[in-house]
Scaffold this motif. Structure first.
Motif, PDB file in Angstrom:
ATOM      1  N   ALA A 110       1.117  -1.258  -0.167  1.00 50.78           N
ATOM      2  CA  ALA A 110       0.389  -0.617   0.137  1.00 50.78           C
ATOM      3  C   ALA A 110       1.115   1.027   0.425  1.00 50.78           C
ATOM      4  O   ALA A 110       0.392   2.415  -0.853  1.00 50.78           O
ATOM      5  N   ILE A 111       1.784   1.407   0.995  1.00 53.24           N
ATOM      6  CA  ILE A 111       2.750   2.463   0.937  1.00 53.24           C
ATOM      7  C   ILE A 111       3.171   2.633  -0.403  1.00 53.24           C
ATOM      8  O   ILE A 111       3.463   3.846  -1.305  1.00 53.24           O
ATOM      9  N   ASN A 112       3.903   1.736  -1.007  1.00 54.92           N
ATOM     10  CA  ASN A 112       4.662   1.971  -2.002  1.00 54.92           C
ATOM     11  C   ASN A 112       3.212   2.432  -3.305  1.00 54.92           C
ATOM     12  O   ASN A 112       3.907   3.506  -4.057  1.00 54.92           O
ATOM     13  N   ALA A 113       1.901   1.875  -3.096  1.00 58.44           N
ATOM     14  CA  ALA A 113       1.178   2.173  -4.232  1.00 58.44           C
ATOM     15  C   ALA A 113       0.450   3.131  -4.530  1.00 58.44           C
ATOM     16  O   ALA A 113       0.844   4.244  -5.368  1.00 58.44           O
ATOM     17  N   PHE A 114       1.508   4.537  -3.335  1.00 63.34           N
ATOM     18  CA  PHE A 114       0.695   5.530  -3.348  1.00 63.34           C
ATOM     19  C   PHE A 114       2.155   6.617  -3.534  1.00 63.34           C
ATOM     20  O   PHE A 114       1.880   7.742  -3.286  1.00 63.34           O
ATOM     21  N   GLU A 115       3.328   6.218  -4.363  1.00 63.85           N
ATOM     22  CA  GLU A 115       4.475   6.946  -4.348  1.00 63.85           C
ATOM     23  C   GLU A 115       3.483   7.401  -5.737  1.00 63.85           C
ATOM     24  O   GLU A 115       4.669   7.933  -6.427  1.00 63.85           O
ATOM     25  N   TYR A 116       3.002   6.452  -6.270  1.00 66.42           N
ATOM     26  CA  TYR A 116       2.399   6.650  -8.319  1.00 66.42           C
ATOM     27  C   TYR A 116       1.478   7.659  -7.817  1.00 66.42           C
ATOM     28  O   TYR A 116      -0.344   7.591  -6.907  1.00 66.42           O
ATOM     29  N   ASP A 117       1.197   8.854  -8.504  1.00 68.16           N
ATOM     30  CA  ASP A 117       0.548  10.235  -8.874  1.00 68.16           C
ATOM     31  C   ASP A 117      -0.749   9.660  -9.160  1.00 68.16           C
ATOM     32  O   ASP A 117      -2.079  10.244  -8.627  1.00 68.16           O
ATOM     33  N   ASN A 118      -1.098   8.835 -10.120  1.00 67.18           N
ATOM     34  CA  ASN A 118      -2.146   8.275 -10.371  1.00 67.18           C
ATOM     35  C   ASN A 118      -2.850   6.759 -10.112  1.00 67.18           C
ATOM     36  O   ASN A 118      -4.124   6.538 -10.779  1.00 67.18           O
ATOM     37  N   VAL A 119      -2.651   6.453  -9.087  1.00 69.06           N
ATOM     38  CA  VAL A 119      -2.931   5.258  -8.474  1.00 69.06           C
ATOM     39  C   VAL A 119      -4.128   6.466  -7.540  1.00 69.06           C
ATOM     40  O   VAL A 119      -3.510   6.960  -6.548  1.00 69.06           O
ATOM     41  N   VAL A 120      -5.057   6.474  -7.389  1.00 69.32           N
ATOM     42  CA  VAL A 120      -6.263   6.566  -6.248  1.00 69.32           C
ATOM     43  C   VAL A 120      -6.991   5.591  -5.508  1.00 69.32           C
ATOM     44  O   VAL A 120      -7.085   6.034  -3.655  1.00 69.32           O
ATOM     45  N   ASP A 121      -7.063   4.257  -5.455  1.00 63.40           N
ATOM     46  CA  ASP A 121      -7.126   3.582  -4.818  1.00 63.40           C
ATOM     47  C   ASP A 121      -6.280   2.508  -4.006  1.00 63.40           C
ATOM     48  O   ASP A 121      -6.050   2.144  -5.330  1.00 63.40           O
ATOM     49  N   TYR A 122      -6.469   1.366  -3.365  1.00 63.59           N
ATOM     50  CA  TYR A 122      -5.561   0.017  -2.882  1.00 63.59           C
ATOM     51  C   TYR A 122      -7.101  -0.712  -2.489  1.00 63.59           C
ATOM     52  O   TYR A 122      -7.418  -0.566  -1.057  1.00 63.59           O
ATOM     53  N   LEU A 123      -7.311  -1.857  -3.411  1.00 60.75           N
ATOM     54  CA  LEU A 123      -8.289  -2.352  -2.731  1.00 60.75           C
ATOM     55  C   LEU A 123      -7.533  -4.139  -2.507  1.00 60.75           C
ATOM     56  O   LEU A 123      -6.870  -4.868  -3.377  1.00 60.75           O
ATOM     57  N   VAL A 124      -7.846  -4.168  -1.125  1.00 60.23           N
ATOM     58  CA  VAL A 124      -7.917  -5.666  -0.801  1.00 60.23           C
ATOM     59  C   VAL A 124      -8.946  -7.011  -1.012  1.00 60.23           C
ATOM     60  O   VAL A 124      -9.864  -6.667  -0.769  1.00 60.23           O
ATOM     61  N   LYS A 125      -8.884  -7.872  -1.767  1.00 59.49           N
ATOM     62  CA  LYS A 125      -9.285  -8.702  -1.580  1.00 59.49           C
ATOM     63  C   LYS A 125      -9.750  -9.422  -0.930  1.00 59.49           C
ATOM     64  O   LYS A 125      -9.312  -9.893   0.188  1.00 59.49           O
ATOM     65  N   PRO A 126     -10.514 -10.183  -0.151  1.00 59.57           N
ATOM     66  CA  PRO A 126     -11.712  -9.967  -1.322  1.00 59.57           C
ATOM     67  C   PRO A 126     -12.394  -8.698  -1.332  1.00 59.57           C
ATOM     68  O   PRO A 126     -12.415  -8.140   0.181  1.00 59.57           O
ATOM     69  N   ILE A 127     -12.769  -7.973  -2.352  1.00 62.91           N
ATOM     70  CA  ILE A 127     -13.638  -6.483  -2.050  1.00 62.91           C
ATOM     71  C   ILE A 127     -15.049  -6.585  -1.966  1.00 62.91           C
ATOM     72  O   ILE A 127     -15.668  -7.549  -2.513  1.00 62.91           O
ATOM     73  N   THR A 128     -15.309  -5.540  -0.711  1.00 63.28           N
ATOM     74  CA  THR A 128     -16.977  -5.627  -0.328  1.00 63.28           C
ATOM     75  C   THR A 128     -17.391  -4.372  -1.663  1.00 63.28           C
ATOM     76  O   THR A 128     -16.854  -3.383  -1.787  1.00 63.28           O
ATOM     77  N   GLU A 129     -18.860  -4.364  -0.982  1.00 62.77           N
ATOM     78  CA  GLU A 129     -19.246  -3.302  -2.035  1.00 62.77           C
ATOM     79  C   GLU A 129     -19.189  -2.273  -1.691  1.00 62.77           C
ATOM     80  O   GLU A 129     -18.634  -1.088  -1.986  1.00 62.77           O
ATOM     81  N   GLU A 130     -19.258  -2.039   0.158  1.00 63.15           N
ATOM     82  CA  GLU A 130     -19.228  -1.183   0.277  1.00 63.15           C
ATOM     83  C   GLU A 130     -17.650  -0.387   0.565  1.00 63.15           C
ATOM     84  O   GLU A 130     -17.533   1.053  -0.279  1.00 63.15           O
TER      85      GLU A 130
END
Length: 238
Positions: free
Chosen positions: A84-104
Motif C-alpha cells: 500500500a505504501i509503495n502504491a501511493f508513490e504513484y500520482d495516478n494510483v487513486v485507491d488500493y483494494l484488498v481482496k476480497p472486495i466488499t461493495e462498501e
C-alpha cells in the motif's frame, strides 16, 4: 467512462466487472489476464480507469504502471496489504483494494475516482478561464514592423477613419489598418459600446453625458440619437 481490468484470475475479473457494471456509469472496455497484452492494447486505445492486480506471472503491477505512456487513473487490486505504501508513490494510483472486495469498499473507491475527476475538470476550467481573461485584457496591434501591446482597460475609444481606425488610449493614439466591426468582435463583451457609426467607446471611461455626446478623457465623442437609450440602459443610474 471506459475502464479495463487486468488480473490473471478469472474469478477476480468477473467480480470486479460485476461491481463496475452494476454500481457505476463506467463501461468495461476490455479484460486482460496478462499485463503485457494490456500494454499493447493501451498503445492503441485510451481508457479512463484501470483496475490492476499487483501480482501477475509476466510482470507485476508496478512494472506495468512504469511502462504505460498515458496518465490514467488506476485502482490497485491485491490480496496483500504490504504494498500500500509503495502504491501511493504513484500520482495516478487513486485507491488500493484488498481482496476480497466488499461493495462498501468498492463504492468508496469509486467516490474517490469521481472526486478526482471533478477536481481535474474544475482545474482545467479555471485554467481556461484564466487564459481567456489574460487574452482579453491585452492585445497587440501591428505598427509597421513592430507589434505593440495594448492594455484593453487603458483604451478610451476607437474612431473609424476610412480604411483605418484610430485607437485612443490614456497615454497614446494609434492608427491601424482595420475596421470597427473586426475590432469589436475581438473585444471583451460588454466593455465597449458603439455610440456612433464611427465611434466605439469604453463605457468605464465615460466622465460626463450631455445631450448626444459623452466626455471621455478630454475628448467629446458623439452618440447617435438611436444609440443613446441603449447606452443609458447599460450604465448604472441612481
Amino acid at each position: 467512462m471506459k475502464c479495463i481490468i487486468i488480473d490473471d484470475e478469472l474469478m477476480a475479473r468477473a467480480i470486479i466487472s460485476e461491481l463496475i457494471t452494476s454500481r457505476t456509469e463506467h463501461v468495461v472496455d476490455a479484460e486482460f489476464n496478462s499485463a503485457i497484452e494490456a500494454v499493447k492494447y493501451l498503445n492503441k486505445k485510451k481508457v479512463d480507469l484501470i483496475f490492476l492486480d499487483i501480482h501477475m506471472p509476466d510482470f507485476n503491477g508496478f512494472d506495468f504502471i512504469d511502462t504505460i505512456k498515458h496518465n490514467v487513473n488506476i485502482v490497485l487490486v491485491t490480496s496483500d496489504k504490504e504494498f500500500a505504501i509503495n502504491a501511493f508513490e504513484y500520482d495516478n494510483v487513486v485507491d488500493y483494494l484488498v481482496k476480497p472486495i466488499t461493495e462498501e469498499r468498492f463504492d468508496r473507491a469509486i467516490k474517490k475516482i469521481n472526486t478526482r475527476n471533478n477536481d481535474n475538470l474544475n482545474s482545467k476550467k479555471q485554467n481556461l478561464e484564466k487564459i481567456s481573461e489574460d487574452f482579453q485584457s491585452t492585445f497587440y496591434i501591428n505598427m509597421g514592423k513592430r507589434l505593440i501591446k495594448i492594455d484593453t482597460n487603458s483604451i478610451l475609444y476607437f474612431q473609424a477613419k476610412g480604411d483605418y481606425v484610430s485607437i485612443k488610449t490614456e497615454s497614446n493614439n494609434y492608427i491601424v489598418h482595420n475596421t470597427l466591426k473586426k475590432i469589436e468582435n475581438k473585444l471583451p463583451a460588454g466593455m465597449f459600446f458603439k455610440s456612433h457609426r464611427s465611434y466605439m467607446i469604453n463605457t468605464k471611461k465615460i466622465i460626463d453625458i450631455e445631450d448626444n455626446t459623452v466626455l471621455i478623457g478630454k475628448d467629446v465623442v458623439p452618440v447617435s440619437r438611436r444609440n443613446r437609450p441603449e447606452l443609458l440602459k447599460s450604465l448604472k443610474l441612481l
